[in-house]
Motif scaffolding. Sequence first.
Motif: not given
Length: 637
Positions: A107-113, A173-181
């Motif tokens: 997990v990176e910055d609660e944005r990239v998993f 697999v990877r899930y990425s957002w521009s804001k934390p999730n």
Amino acid sequence: MKLRALLSAIVFAAVAATASAGEVPYLAKDVASGVLPPVTERLPQPPLTVDFAARGQTLGKYGGTMRMLMARSKDTRQMTVYGYARLVSHRPGDFELFADILESFEVEDERVFTFTLRRNHRWSDGHPFTTEDFRYFWEDVANNEELSPAGPPNLMLVDGEAPLFQVLDERTVRYSWSKPNPDFLPSLAKASPLYLYRPAHYLKPFHAAYAPAEELAKRVEEAHQRNWAALHNKMDNLYRMDNPDLPVLQPWKVTGSATSTRFRFERNPYFHRVDPEGRQLPYIDEVIFDVASPGLIPAKVGSGDADLQARYLSFDDYTFLKQAEDRFPFETRLWRTAKGSQVALYPNLNAADPVWRELFRDVRFRRALSLAINRHEINQVIYYGLAYEGNDTVLPASPLYEKDYQTRWARFDLKQANRLLDEIGLPRDEDGIRHLPDGRPLELIVETAGESTKQTDILSLIHDSWLDAGIKLFTRPSQRNVFRNRVFAGETLVSVWSGVENGLATADTSPADFVPYSQQQLQWPKWGQYIETGGQSGEEIELEPAQRLRELYYRWRDASTKAAKRAAWKEILEINADQVFSIGLVSGVLQPVVVHSNLQNVPKEAIYNWDPGAHFGVYLPDTFWFGETPAKNASAD
């Protein structure tokens, strides 16, 4: 005859050889005959080795059938709850997350998993479990307008933004957002989890993008479904576990031998967990759910008809069950529950009746309702004084707890309650009953799902104290679906349900239960629906304190430090205590858990909670096993 005897001897020798090589005895015959590959080929690499020492468990032996009692055919979903195989799961005690089905996660910055699967992991039918199953869900289910008209699950949207989904290779697999999730990862570990994958190989024949049109039309007709999407949704329900053909990743899978009164679950030959010696779990071969009337379940448990049971038992049953221990081989343990309130009242701030709606949105009225409840009496009469009295909030064991959250507007004070009701302008008639601003008597109907006599008993006690405040209480039971639909539509004035699920929250825990978030929240269902659907349905939040709660949720979500998250939590809990959006009664109630004397590795003391916890799930029932019956110890009680 000689040839048959020779073949039988060969098969017997093969079974003996596979069993001695560490094979599960229940599966040894299928392995010997070639129906299944050997266990070394069925396990992923690496498998998940359960830390028995940390859990206080002992090595077990294979075999046996574990019996449970359920009240509805829909309770097949409890097998998914108790099996508790998740991409990530909670540990008991601290409820920290660990990689379970996954080999690892980053997990990176609660944005990239980034999720990595175990090599050679397989579905229960033996088909490989790969990133294709994740791609299929995201592209062909979540983003297919016919299968998911509302779009991807709300938990996968951040301010309406869907993640960037990437398949990095067959296992990653990877899930990425521009804001934390920060809600994303915990949602995967829930009792009813967010599923990011589907068995693509099984479901593609039911999907219009993959199945030949003529074949699919024939399937739809034979299944008596209105279209291919309805058929696909019927076949695709990993949570319910009601389709014997649907491959799963759980320790047990439902069989096709179900009847209306009995469901059988057998071991998954490809399950990914092993004990410290490398032996494949689960230990127990099969689980049986017998369906009975809810009112009869305590009596049947007391007659020895269940090996592990907590569902449909209450603290009222404890004395009876303890007495039955002298006749049947089981013991009754008491686990502390972790809900914010065992039972709570929910004034409907979205009530359709405009007069009631305005009254419920007046904080003075909600405070008066709370002050006019004698929680000490409820605790003594219903729970023998063993529960905690107070609001629907975090418990003393939570690091966020402050006594004021539990006690504000929660003491029994009829004088102040009447003063607030007078201040609102609700006059009394000659019988002492107050009247609404439009002249109607203040007769408040409290609706229940009709599943708990405990709720009815509690409401009887509240009836008397509310009457002293000039409020006449009536109860209306209905079936659960009807009950919820009435709340959602605003037809229900006040409802009864349990309080917030997680009374042991930390700063990193999502505060969603305390803010407008979901239609399922009974105090503001239309506001929650508006948030849940991104404004497509429901109603926009109109009350300033509720708006502030939503703002604080975003502040918590976007916070980069634990101190900032804790500050957001603190204000959220203060607002809830002051505004009394839900009316808590008592918490920390003791839950009877009946355990067969043979059944090992079930904790003596534990937390019994839905989320986090999945009731038995967090303690991994796949590690439970049947041993010898211990001698009855007369002094044990």
